[in-house]
Design a protein around this motif. Structure first.
Motif, PDB file in Angstrom:
ATOM      1  N   SER A 256     -12.298  -6.671   1.071  1.00 43.08           N
ATOM      2  CA  SER A 256     -11.252  -6.624   0.196  1.00 43.08           C
ATOM      3  C   SER A 256     -10.591  -6.219   0.081  1.00 43.08           C
ATOM      4  O   SER A 256      -9.764  -5.729  -0.187  1.00 43.08           O
ATOM      5  N   VAL A 257     -11.205  -4.665   0.698  1.00 42.56           N
ATOM      6  CA  VAL A 257      -9.999  -3.640   0.956  1.00 42.56           C
ATOM      7  C   VAL A 257      -8.851  -4.022   2.197  1.00 42.56           C
ATOM      8  O   VAL A 257      -7.418  -3.958   1.192  1.00 42.56           O
ATOM      9  N   ARG A 258      -8.955  -4.245   2.583  1.00 44.75           N
ATOM     10  CA  ARG A 258      -8.142  -5.767   3.323  1.00 44.75           C
ATOM     11  C   ARG A 258      -6.637  -6.490   3.238  1.00 44.75           C
ATOM     12  O   ARG A 258      -5.487  -6.237   2.899  1.00 44.75           O
ATOM     13  N   LEU A 259      -7.706  -7.027   2.284  1.00 46.66           N
ATOM     14  CA  LEU A 259      -6.977  -8.493   1.404  1.00 46.66           C
ATOM     15  C   LEU A 259      -5.543  -7.117   0.292  1.00 46.66           C
ATOM     16  O   LEU A 259      -4.876  -8.120   0.390  1.00 46.66           O
ATOM     17  N   LEU A 260      -6.998  -6.214  -0.555  1.00 40.31           N
ATOM     18  CA  LEU A 260      -5.586  -5.891  -1.261  1.00 40.31           C
ATOM     19  C   LEU A 260      -4.216  -5.249  -0.674  1.00 40.31           C
ATOM     20  O   LEU A 260      -3.383  -4.804  -1.619  1.00 40.31           O
ATOM     21  N   ALA A 261      -4.550  -4.944   0.852  1.00 40.81           N
ATOM     22  CA  ALA A 261      -3.795  -4.398   1.289  1.00 40.81           C
ATOM     23  C   ALA A 261      -2.557  -5.187   2.203  1.00 40.81           C
ATOM     24  O   ALA A 261      -1.289  -4.724   2.831  1.00 40.81           O
ATOM     25  N   ALA A 262      -2.587  -6.215   2.297  1.00 39.86           N
ATOM     26  CA  ALA A 262      -2.565  -7.451   2.691  1.00 39.86           C
ATOM     27  C   ALA A 262      -1.173  -7.695   2.555  1.00 39.86           C
ATOM     28  O   ALA A 262      -0.351  -7.944   3.284  1.00 39.86           O
ATOM     29  N   HIS A 263      -0.754  -8.083   1.110  1.00 41.80           N
ATOM     30  CA  HIS A 263       0.192  -8.469   0.694  1.00 41.80           C
ATOM     31  C   HIS A 263       0.663  -7.118  -0.610  1.00 41.80           C
ATOM     32  O   HIS A 263       0.083  -6.774  -1.300  1.00 41.80           O
ATOM     33  N   ARG A 264       1.922  -7.657  -0.909  1.00 40.91           N
ATOM     34  CA  ARG A 264       2.476  -6.601  -2.354  1.00 40.91           C
ATOM     35  C   ARG A 264       1.839  -7.675  -3.579  1.00 40.91           C
ATOM     36  O   ARG A 264       1.974  -6.837  -4.564  1.00 40.91           O
ATOM     37  N   TYR A 265       1.434  -9.218  -3.375  1.00 38.26           N
ATOM     38  CA  TYR A 265       1.067  -9.681  -4.616  1.00 38.26           C
ATOM     39  C   TYR A 265       2.131 -10.031  -5.912  1.00 38.26           C
ATOM     40  O   TYR A 265       2.005  -9.654  -6.775  1.00 38.26           O
ATOM     41  N   LEU A 345      -2.837   0.266  -0.631  1.00 36.39           N
ATOM     42  CA  LEU A 345      -3.070   0.248  -2.077  1.00 36.39           C
ATOM     43  C   LEU A 345      -3.217   1.239  -3.242  1.00 36.39           C
ATOM     44  O   LEU A 345      -2.453   0.848  -3.735  1.00 36.39           O
ATOM     45  N   ARG A 346      -1.684   2.056  -3.307  1.00 37.43           N
ATOM     46  CA  ARG A 346      -1.286   2.970  -3.726  1.00 37.43           C
ATOM     47  C   ARG A 346      -0.220   2.050  -4.456  1.00 37.43           C
ATOM     48  O   ARG A 346       0.160   2.235  -5.834  1.00 37.43           O
ATOM     49  N   ARG A 347       0.514   1.208  -3.272  1.00 36.68           N
ATOM     50  CA  ARG A 347       1.441   0.895  -3.828  1.00 36.68           C
ATOM     51  C   ARG A 347       1.323  -0.333  -5.234  1.00 36.68           C
ATOM     52  O   ARG A 347       2.380  -0.602  -6.153  1.00 36.68           O
ATOM     53  N   LEU A 348      -0.004  -0.991  -4.474  1.00 38.21           N
ATOM     54  CA  LEU A 348      -0.331  -2.111  -5.225  1.00 38.21           C
ATOM     55  C   LEU A 348      -0.701  -1.885  -6.690  1.00 38.21           C
ATOM     56  O   LEU A 348      -0.198  -2.238  -7.470  1.00 38.21           O
TER      57      LEU A 348
END
Length: 377
Positions: A256-265, A345-348
Motif C-alpha cells: 500500500s505504501v508502494r501504491l501511494l508512491a507509484a502514481h501522482r493520482y 508520499l510527501r508530494r501526494l
C-alpha cells in the motif's frame, strides 16, 4: 464517459515537454529489449520462493520475538513480496505461450497457497487501457491527489484485515456460490478483483474461463481445508497461522505504501493519453537495492512501465539508462523521476491538502488495499 483528455492543470513547462515527447522515438531507443527471458523469471521467482519458505520456517526455532526471529520474519516478508510481484508480469504476458508454464508454476507454488490465484488479477489490463486508466473502470486507481488525505490513510490501515479476505472469499463465499447464482454474481462482481476502488465492479468469467476459474477456486478451498485440518490435528502449530496472518498483513501494508508512491493520482476520472499516463506515474531510479525491497520486480520504475507496458522487468534498468542517455535533458520522461519514496508520499499529501484547502476535493470513495494490486500495477 466523455472522450476527452483529463483536465489536469499541468505547469506550462510540463505541458510543452509533453507535447514534444515522442512515444515512437522512445520505443525505437529500446529496440531488442522486449523479449522476456523465461530463465530469468524462473530463477528469480524460485530463489525468492526458497528464501521465503526457509525464512518463514526459521522464525519458529529462532523464536518469533527474538532479534534473530524478527530478522527472519522480515526476510520472509520481503521475499514473499517479491514472489507476489510476479503476478504483475504474468498479467502482462499471459498471451505469450512461453508464460503458460510459469503462470501455472507460480499459481501452484505461490498464488493458491497465498489465496491470490492468478485470475484475480486479470483486471490489470484495464489499468493500461487509454480509455480506462484513471476512470471508474480502473480497479487500481483512485484520484487520491484530489481526495481527502484520510482516503490515503485508509489505504495504509485496511491491509491489516486482509488476511481474513482469502479465507472468507474462498472458504465461505465460494462453496455457497456454486449452488446459489445470486451469490455467484456477487462473488465475481465484488470479490474477484485485486483493487483499491471498492466501487469497481468485476466481470463474470467468460465461457472459456469458467472452468479454469472454478478449478482455482476449488484449489484454494482445498488448501484452506488442509490447513485447518493440519492445525486441528496438531500437524502444524496454530501459531504458524498467526505468523502467516502477520506476514500477509505486513506485505499488504508495504504494498500500500508502494501504491501511494507509484502514481501522482492527479486524474479527474477521464481518459488519459499514454504520455499523460506516464506523467501521472513515478519513477524511483535512485537507491536501487532499497527500491527492490519496497518496489520489487521492476515496480520502482513505474513510469517506464506505463510508457512501455510490454517491456519485461529484467530489462527495465537497461531501458531506463537508454532513455536517459538518448532523450533530451528536458524530456517529459525525466520529469517522472522522484528522489525517493518519502518524497513521493510527501508530494501526494501536499496535493491532497492543497485541494482540501481550496475546497476542490472529489467526493469520498471507499478504498481497499490489496497485495497484488499492484503489486502489481
Amino acid at each position: 464517459m466523455a472522450e476527452r483528455a483529463a483536465d489536469i492543470p499541468w505547469a506550462p513547462e510540463i505541458q510543452q515537454a509533453m507535447r514534444d515527447f515522442s512515444v515512437q522515438q522512445a520505443h525505437r531507443a529500446l529496440g531488442g529489449l522486449f523479449k522476456p527471458r523465461m530463465s530469468v523469471y524462473w530463477a528469480d521467482f524460485l530463489c525468492s520462493y526458497a528464501v521465503a519458505v526457509a525464512s518463514f520456517w526459521a522464525v519458529g526455532p529462532l523464536g518469533g520475538f527474538t532479534p534473530a526471529g524478527t530478522l527472519a520474519f522480515l526476510v520472509s516478508v520481503f521475499a514473499v513480496f517479491r514472489c507476489f510481484a510476479f503476478i504483475h508480469e504474468i498479467a502482462h504476458f499471459r498471451a505469450k505461450k512461453s508464460f503458460n508454464r510459469f503462470r501455472a508454476g507460480w499459481n501452484i507454488l505461490f498464488g493458491i497457497p497465498m489465496l491470490v490465484p492468478v485470475f484475480m488479477y486479470d483486471c490489470h489490463g484495464e489499468h493500461h487501457n487509454r480509455r480506462l486508466y484513471g476512470t471508474g473502470q480502473d480497479a487500481e486507481y483512485l484520484p487520491l491527489a484530489r481526495m481527502s488525505p484520510w482516503t490515503s490513510i485508509q489505504l495504509l490501515v485496511l491491509p491489516l484485515v486482509l488476511p481474513l479476505f482469502g479465507p472468507y472469499r474462498f472458504g465461505v463465499v465460494t462453496p455457497v456460490s456454486w449452488f446459489v447464482p445470486r451469490v455467484r454474481r456477487y462473488l465475481y462482481r465484488n470479490l474477484s478483483s485485486l483493487k483499491i476502488d471498492l466501487d469497481y465492479a468485476g466481470r463474470q468469467p467468460r465461457d472459456d474461463e469458467r472452468l479454469n476459474w472454478r478449478l482455482q477456486e476449488a484449489a484454494c478451498l482445498v488448501w484452506i481445508a488442509a490447513v485447518i485440518t493440519a492445525a486441528a490435528t496438531g500437524v502444524i502449530a496454530t501459531g504458524r497461522i498467526g505468523q502467516w496472518c502477520a506476514l500477509f498483513a505486513t506485505v499488504a501494508v508495504i504494498n500500500s505504501v508502494r501504491l501511494l508512491a507509484a502514481h501522482r493520482y492527479l486524474g479527474d476520472e477521464e481518459e488519459m493519453s499514454v504520455v499523460e499516463q506516464m506523467m501521472d506515474t513515478v519513477n524511483h531510479p535512485r537507491h536501487r537495492l532499497l527500491g527492490e525491497l519496497w518496489a520489487p520486480v521492476g515496480l520502482r520504475l513505474h513510469a517506464l512501465h506505463h510508457l512501455m507496458p510490454g517491456l519485461p522487468y529484467h530489462n527495465y534498468q537497461t531501458a531506463h539508462e537508454r532513455l536517459v542517455a538518448e532523450l533530451p535533458t528536458d524530456s517529459a520522461y525525466r520529469l517522472t523521476e522522484s528522489p525517493g519514496l518519502i518524497a513521493s508520499l510527501r508530494r501526494l499529501a501536499q496535493e491532497s491538502r492543497s485541494h482540501q484547502k481550496a475546497g476542490t476535493l472529489l467526493p469520498a470513495r471507499s478504498p481497499s488495499a490489496t497485495v497484488k494490486e499492484g503489486v502489481t500495477r
